[in-house]
Scaffold this active site. Sequence first.
Site, short mmCIF file in Angstrom:
data_model
loop_
_atom_site.label_atom_id
_atom_site.label_comp_id
_atom_site.label_asym_id
_atom_site.label_seq_id
_atom_site.Cartn_x
_atom_site.Cartn_y
_atom_site.Cartn_z
N ARG A 64 -10.33 0.16 11.27
CA ARG A 64 -9.44 1.11 11.94
C ARG A 64 -9.74 2.50 11.42
O ARG A 64 -9.99 2.69 10.24
CB ARG A 64 -7.99 0.76 11.62
N THR A 89 2.27 12.13 8.76
CA THR A 89 2.20 12.08 7.30
C THR A 89 3.35 12.82 6.61
O THR A 89 3.78 12.43 5.53
CB THR A 89 0.83 12.67 6.86
N HIS A 144 38.85 -2.81 17.32
CA HIS A 144 37.57 -3.53 17.23
C HIS A 144 37.83 -5.01 16.96
O HIS A 144 37.23 -5.88 17.58
CB HIS A 144 36.71 -2.96 16.10
N ARG A 147 0.86 -1.19 0.00
CA ARG A 147 0.00 0.00 0.00
C ARG A 147 0.90 1.24 0.00
O ARG A 147 1.16 1.82 -1.04
CB ARG A 147 -0.96 -0.02 1.20
N HIS A 181 1.78 5.38 12.13
CA HIS A 181 2.31 5.40 10.76
C HIS A 181 3.25 6.59 10.67
O HIS A 181 2.82 7.74 10.85
CB HIS A 181 1.12 5.55 9.81
C1 LIG Z 1 -1.35 10.03 3.07
C2 LIG Z 1 -1.78 8.89 2.24
O1 LIG Z 1 -0.93 8.23 1.75
S1 LIG Z 1 -3.40 8.56 2.10
C3 LIG Z 1 -3.51 7.26 0.93
C4 LIG Z 1 -3.23 7.69 -0.45
N1 LIG Z 1 -3.68 6.67 -1.30
C5 LIG Z 1 -4.25 6.93 -2.47
O2 LIG Z 1 -4.38 8.07 -2.88
C6 LIG Z 1 -4.72 5.73 -3.22
C7 LIG Z 1 -4.63 5.93 -4.70
N2 LIG Z 1 -5.51 7.01 -5.09
C8 LIG Z 1 -6.32 6.95 -6.18
O3 LIG Z 1 -6.34 6.01 -6.93
C9 LIG Z 1 -7.20 8.13 -6.38
O4 LIG Z 1 -6.66 9.27 -5.76
C10 LIG Z 1 -8.63 7.84 -5.83
C11 LIG Z 1 -9.28 6.72 -6.60
C12 LIG Z 1 -8.58 7.48 -4.33
C13 LIG Z 1 -9.49 9.11 -5.94
O5 LIG Z 1 -9.35 9.57 -7.27
P1 LIG Z 1 -10.20 10.81 -7.83
O6 LIG Z 1 -11.64 10.59 -7.54
O7 LIG Z 1 -9.80 10.98 -9.25
O8 LIG Z 1 -9.76 12.07 -6.91
P2 LIG Z 1 -8.37 12.74 -6.69
O9 LIG Z 1 -7.32 11.70 -6.44
O10 LIG Z 1 -8.07 13.73 -7.77
O11 LIG Z 1 -8.64 13.57 -5.36
C14 LIG Z 1 -8.91 12.94 -4.15
C15 LIG Z 1 -10.38 13.08 -3.80
O12 LIG Z 1 -10.62 12.42 -2.55
C16 LIG Z 1 -10.99 13.40 -1.54
N3 LIG Z 1 -10.30 12.94 -0.37
C17 LIG Z 1 -8.97 13.04 -0.12
N4 LIG Z 1 -8.69 12.43 1.02
C18 LIG Z 1 -9.83 11.94 1.47
C19 LIG Z 1 -10.13 11.19 2.60
N5 LIG Z 1 -9.17 10.80 3.43
N6 LIG Z 1 -11.40 10.81 2.82
C20 LIG Z 1 -12.37 11.18 1.94
N7 LIG Z 1 -12.13 11.89 0.83
C21 LIG Z 1 -10.87 12.26 0.61
C22 LIG Z 1 -10.53 14.71 -2.12
O13 LIG Z 1 -11.28 15.77 -1.64
C23 LIG Z 1 -10.78 14.50 -3.60
O14 LIG Z 1 -12.18 14.63 -3.79
P3 LIG Z 1 -12.82 15.39 -5.10
O15 LIG Z 1 -12.89 14.34 -6.15
O16 LIG Z 1 -14.15 15.82 -4.62
O17 LIG Z 1 -11.90 16.52 -5.45
O1 LIG Z 2 -3.80 5.56 7.24
C1 LIG Z 2 -2.88 6.01 7.90
O2 LIG Z 2 -2.83 5.92 9.12
C2 LIG Z 2 -1.74 6.69 7.25
C3 LIG Z 2 -1.99 7.19 5.90
C4 LIG Z 2 -0.71 7.66 5.29
O3 LIG Z 2 -0.11 6.98 4.50
C5 LIG Z 2 -0.11 8.87 5.83
O4 LIG Z 2 -0.79 9.64 6.50
O5 LIG Z 2 1.08 9.08 5.53
ZN LIG Z 3 2.03 7.33 4.60
#
Ligand SMILES: CC(=O)SCCNC(=O)CCNC(=O)[C@H](O)C(C)(C)COP(=O)(O)OP(=O)(O)OC[C@H]1O[C@@H](n2cnc3c(N)ncnc32)[C@H](O)[C@@H]1OP(=O)(O)O
Ligand SMILES: O=C(O)CCC(=O)C(=O)O
Ligand SMILES: [Zn+2]
Length: 480
Positions: free
Chosen positions: A200, A234, A358, A80, A261
Site C-alpha cells: 500500500r 495526519t 425515557h 502500530r 487513516h
Molecule cells: C505519521 C506517522 O505516524 S508515520 C509513522 C511513524 N512511525 C515511526 O516513526 C516509527 C518509529 N520510528 C523510529 O523508530 C525511527 O524514527 C526510525 C527508525 C524510523 C528512523 O530513525 P532515525 O534514522 O534515527 O531518524 P529520525 O527518526 O531522527 O528521523 C526520521 C528520518 O526519516 C526520514 N523520513 C521521515 N519520514 C519519511 C518517510 N515517510 N519516508 C522516507 N523517509 C522519511 C527523515 O527525513 C529522517 O531522515 P534523516 O535521518 O536523513 O534525518
Molecule cells: O500510513 C498512513 O497512511 C498513515 C500514517 C500516519 O500514522 C499518519 O499519517 O498519521
Molecule cells: Zn497516524
Amino acid sequence: MPQCSCSHQNTESLSAPDKTQMIQVGANGLSGAKGVSGANGANGHSTHPSEAQRRNPYAPRASDFLSNISNFSIIESTLREGEQFANAFFDTKTKIAIAKALDAFGVEYIELTSPAASEQSRSDCEAICKLGLKAKILTHIRCHMDDARIAVETGVDGVDVVIGTSSFLREFSHGKDMTYITKTAIEVITFVKSKGIEVRFSSEDSFRSDLVDLLSIYQTVDKIGVNRVGIADTVGCANPRQVYDLVRTLRGVVGCDIEIHLHNDTGMAIANAYCALEAGATHIDTSVLGIGERVGITPLGGLVACLYAANPEYVKAKYNLPMLREIENLVAEAVEVNVPFMNPITGYCAFTHKAGIHAKAILNNPSTYEILKPEDFGLTRYVSIGHRLTGWNAVKSRVEQLGLNLTDDEVKDATAKIKELADVRTQSMDDVDSLLRVYHSGIQSGELAVGQKEALDRLLQQHREASRERQQTEAVVAAA
Ligand SMILES: CC(=O)SCCNC(=O)CCNC(=O)[C@H](O)C(C)(C)COP(=O)(O)OP(=O)(O)OC[C@H]1O[C@@H](n2cnc3c(N)ncnc32)[C@H](O)[C@@H]1OP(=O)(O)O
Ligand SMILES: O=C(O)CCC(=O)C(=O)O
Ligand SMILES: [Zn+2]
C-alpha cells in the site's frame, strides 16, 4: 461505590456503574410491558428494512452506489499507531495477546510497527507473523528501500508504505520533492510486489497536500499495481465534507482499494471514517480506544458502533461483538488508562436509562431510546430509578419485578416519596426496594392509604429502627 446516581461522573467509579441502583431490563422491555406495534421484531427491535430506515433515516440507501458502509475492511493499528500513544509500551507477550484478541474479534488486518524501529520491534513482528492468525499481518514503513528490505524479511502479508506530501513535511520532515518521492515510491512498491506480498502507498498529511500532486502520485502507483492507496489526515484537520470530497475524487482516479487513516484532534475521526466509506473508501484504520499519536485515531469500538447503527446484520456477521469490551479492557490496562465514561458501547452507563420519560418508553420498547442493542455486545440494559428524575412507570416496573401488588395510584404515591427522598440524596436500589416493601405491607395491613404522608413516614421510621436493631444483634452474634 459512594452513594451517587449512575449518571454522575464519579471519578472513583468510572469503570463500574452501581447497578444496585438500577433495574435490569431484558430485550423485550419488562415482561408484561406493553409492546408498541406488531411491526416490531420478536425482540422489540425491528428487523424489517423499511422499519430500520424509519428508525434511522441515515441508514444507507440503494442510491448510495459508491458507499462501502456495508463492504469494508478494518486495518487495526493498535500495534502500530497505538504504540505511538504517549503511554504505550507493549512487551512481546502483550503484543501477542492484543494480536490474538483482535484476530478473534475478526478484524481483517493487523498493522505492526516498522521492523526498522528497533531489534525488538523486528523480532516481535516475526513472532506475530508466525502465530498463524486469520487476519493479514502488515507492517508500516517509510518510503525507503532500507526499511522495505527489512520489512519483507519478517514474514508479513503486506507492507504499508508512507511518505509526507504536504509542503510542511516536504520542507521540515524528509526534505524531498515530489519527483524524488514518486521515483522512490515506484522503486519501493516494485520491490515489495516482487516478493509476492501486498503493498500500500500512502501520502502522509494528505489534507494539507496539493491536490494535483496527490492525484498524480496515486495515479502513478495505481498504474504499477499497488494494492491500495492511503489517505491520511495526519493532523486531524479534515471535516466530513472534505473527507467525502477527497475520497470521492480519488475513487474516480484510481482502480485500486482506498484506505483512510484519520486522526481525532478535532473529534471528527469516526464521522470522517463514515464519510470516507460513503465516498467509496474500502479500508479504515482503527486502534483500540483510538490510541495513537496525541489524541489518536478512529477508535475501533466507536467505528463499530457507528457502522452497526447503519447495518447491524452486516456488522454482527463480520465481528465477534461481545469481545469488544474484553479487548478494550486489555488495551486500557496495557497502557494504564480507564475506558472513557462516554465511550460508545462500553462506556460507563452506555446502556443505562435515567429520566422518567425515557424509562417509560424503554420499558415498553428499547428501540425508543437505543440505536444499539446491548445484548448484541454481550451487555445489559439498566434503568436507574432512585433519583429525583424518576417516574411512576419506572417505579411500577420495579414493583412488578418484586412481585408486589399495588394500584397505579399507590405506585404514584410511592414514587412521590422516592422523589422527596432523592431530593436529599440518590437512593440505592436497596433503598427503593425497602420503601416499596414498607409501602406495600402498610397498604396490606391497612395502616396506610394513598396520600397518608405521615403514616408512611412513621412506617419508614419503624422499618429503619428495626433494621438498625437487627444489624446490631447480628454484629453482637458475629463478635461472640
Ligand atoms: C505519521 C506517522 O505516524 S508515520 C509513522 C511513524 N512511525 C515511526 O516513526 C516509527 C518509529 N520510528 C523510529 O523508530 C525511527 O524514527 C526510525 C527508525 C524510523 C528512523 O530513525 P532515525 O534514522 O534515527 O531518524 P529520525 O527518526 O531522527 O528521523 C526520521 C528520518 O526519516 C526520514 N523520513 C521521515 N519520514 C519519511 C518517510 N515517510 N519516508 C522516507 N523517509 C522519511 C527523515 O527525513 C529522517 O531522515 P534523516 O535521518 O536523513 O534525518
Ligand atoms: O500510513 C498512513 O497512511 C498513515 C500514517 C500516519 O500514522 C499518519 O499519517 O498519521
Ligand atoms: Zn497516524
